[in-house]
Write an enzyme that holds these catalytic residues in place. Structure first.
Site: not given
Ligand SMILES: *Cc1c(COP(=O)(O)O)cnc(C)c1O
Length: 413
Positions: A127, A198, A223-224, A372
């Protein structure tokens, strides 16, 4: 194999021990929500809790609530609850800031411990924020560090004794493939490196046992799968054995040994408090806590079993009903190697997803061609999986996606 029917899915719903959780969430009528891996749905109890925090604790009790409503302790209190979901101990997790900011703190802290080494191993297709934050950190540190970007198959070989930190995401946001956290962590340790995991797409979806695999640092998202609400605070984990050594550069007053002494000079705080920075968003924290409390009551192993089975059935249904439509299945077929999503690719993926969303099947699109579909066992039914594929097939068979309006790009996909 005999063809699947809708009745097969209804039957699984009747035997589903997690089914009662669905009524704890607000699911809009006519919606099949398959985007809980991006923004989880709202627990019904959240609205009442937010009203209480605002109308009672804030409006009425004002600043006293830092003590009387336990606001000050919320990052630790909720952190301890999340610890129970990811195989950590109390005092190893704190809820604070965003995943991006927590990555900055975790990688910085790991680099301080491994100050004699310079290489950070990462997955290039991770990501973007994970890469961008690390690139920003390396630039800030004066470029004496180097990011070694690899892809999944090259990770193990990339870990040698020049590596300070291996920073990876367990479940890949696009493809849904999983890393072997245990094997990678032990390889990193054998070579004298530390790991930053992560867990954005794992927390609340997959049983994670951070201490069993001897993880060093981890971060994750509220939030997921935790259903904490848009922009909910994230969390950070530091293994107990590292806590008296960790230093991170965002030394705000909440990480101070005694913030309410208001001294001139920084003195580092105790334990996981070191990973805090400044004042936290209390309304958002309390909303997140509602989602975390639901997750803490659910059996994560049952969640995983249902998610794997839903993924297998989604793939089987797509193969049965959309076989002629040029979809490729991007996610690994063996359920053990997959997170809680199935990704398909199609050259017209954007328009197809827009057409699906208009028909009430909400997934998302990730450029250049990925559709997805998130599987959230607490509120998604087996029959939803069948109906979603049914609608997808209808959109393809009738060329519905070809309407020009579905190709108009919006800002957030
Ligand atoms: C959702 C997600 C993020 C989100 O980062 P934010 O700081 O909340 O924008 C980061 N890394 C991964 C792998 C994600 O899936």
């Amino acid at each position: 194999m005999t063809a699947l029917t809708r009745e097969d899915f209804l039957k699984l719903d009747r035997g589903d021990q997690l089914a009662p959780f669905r009524k704890e969430f607000y699911i809009p009528k006519g919606v099949i929500y398959m985007d809980g891996n991006s923004l989880g749905v709202m627990p019904k109890a959240t609205a009442a809790r937010v009203r209480e925090v605002t109308e009672v604790d804030w409006a009425h009790h004002l600043i006293k609530s830092w003590n009387t409503a336990d606001w000050f302790n919320a990052p630790r209190r909720i952190g301890d609850k999340i610890a129970g979901i990811i195989g950590a101990e109390k005092g190893e997790v704190v809820v604070t800031d965003s995943t991006s900011i927590n990555l900055f703190k975790a990688i910085s802290a790991a680099l301080v411990i491994k100050s004699d080494r310079s290489v950070i191993v990462m997955e290039g297709s991770n990501f973007p924020t994970d890469n961008y934050i690390t690139q920003g950190l390396v630039a800030f540190l004066g470029r004496q560090h180097k990011i070694r970007f690899v892809e999944k198959d090259g990770i193990m070989d990339a870990i040698d004794n020049s590596v300070a930190v291996v920073s990876l995401t367990d479940v890949h946001y696009k493809t849904g493939h999983r890393q072997n956290m245990k094997a990678i962590t032990s390889k990193a340790h054998q070579q004298g490196a530390l790991t930053v995991w992560d867990l954005c797409h794992s927390t609340g979806a997959i049983p994670i046992d951070l201490n069993e695999i001897r993880a060093d640092f981890a971060v994750g998202c509220g939030y997921k799968y935790l259903n904490g609400g848009p922009g909910a605070p994230a969390f950070i984990f530091v293994a107990k054995r590292h806590q008296d050594k960790v230093k991170q550069p965002l030394t705000g007053w909440w990480s101070h040994r005694s913030p309410f002494d208001f001294t001139r000079d920084y003195e580092i705080g105790e334990g996981i408090n070191r990973m805090l920075c400044g004042t936290q968003p209390i309304v958002s924290l309390c909303a997140l806590e509602v989602g975390v409390d639901i997750m803490a009551r659910a059996d994560i192993h049952k969640i995983r079993e249902k998610s794997k089975r839903m993924g297998d059935l989604f793939i089987a249904a797509v193969e049965q009903k959309c076989n002629d439509n040029d979809f490729d299945i991007v996610s690994p077929r063996p359920a053990d190697q997959r997170g809680s999503q199935v990704s398909l690719s199609h050259e017209n993926g954007y328009a197809i997803m827009q057409a699906l969303i208009e028909r009430g099947v909400i997934g998302d699109f990730r450029a250049p061609d990925i559709l997805r579909f998130g599987l959230t066992p607490l509120y998604l039914r087996y029959v939803d999986v069948w109906d979603a594929v049914d609608i997808l097939s209808d959109i393809m068979v009738k060329d519905i996606w070809k309407a020009p309006k579905y190709s108009v790009r919006v800002a957030v996909t």
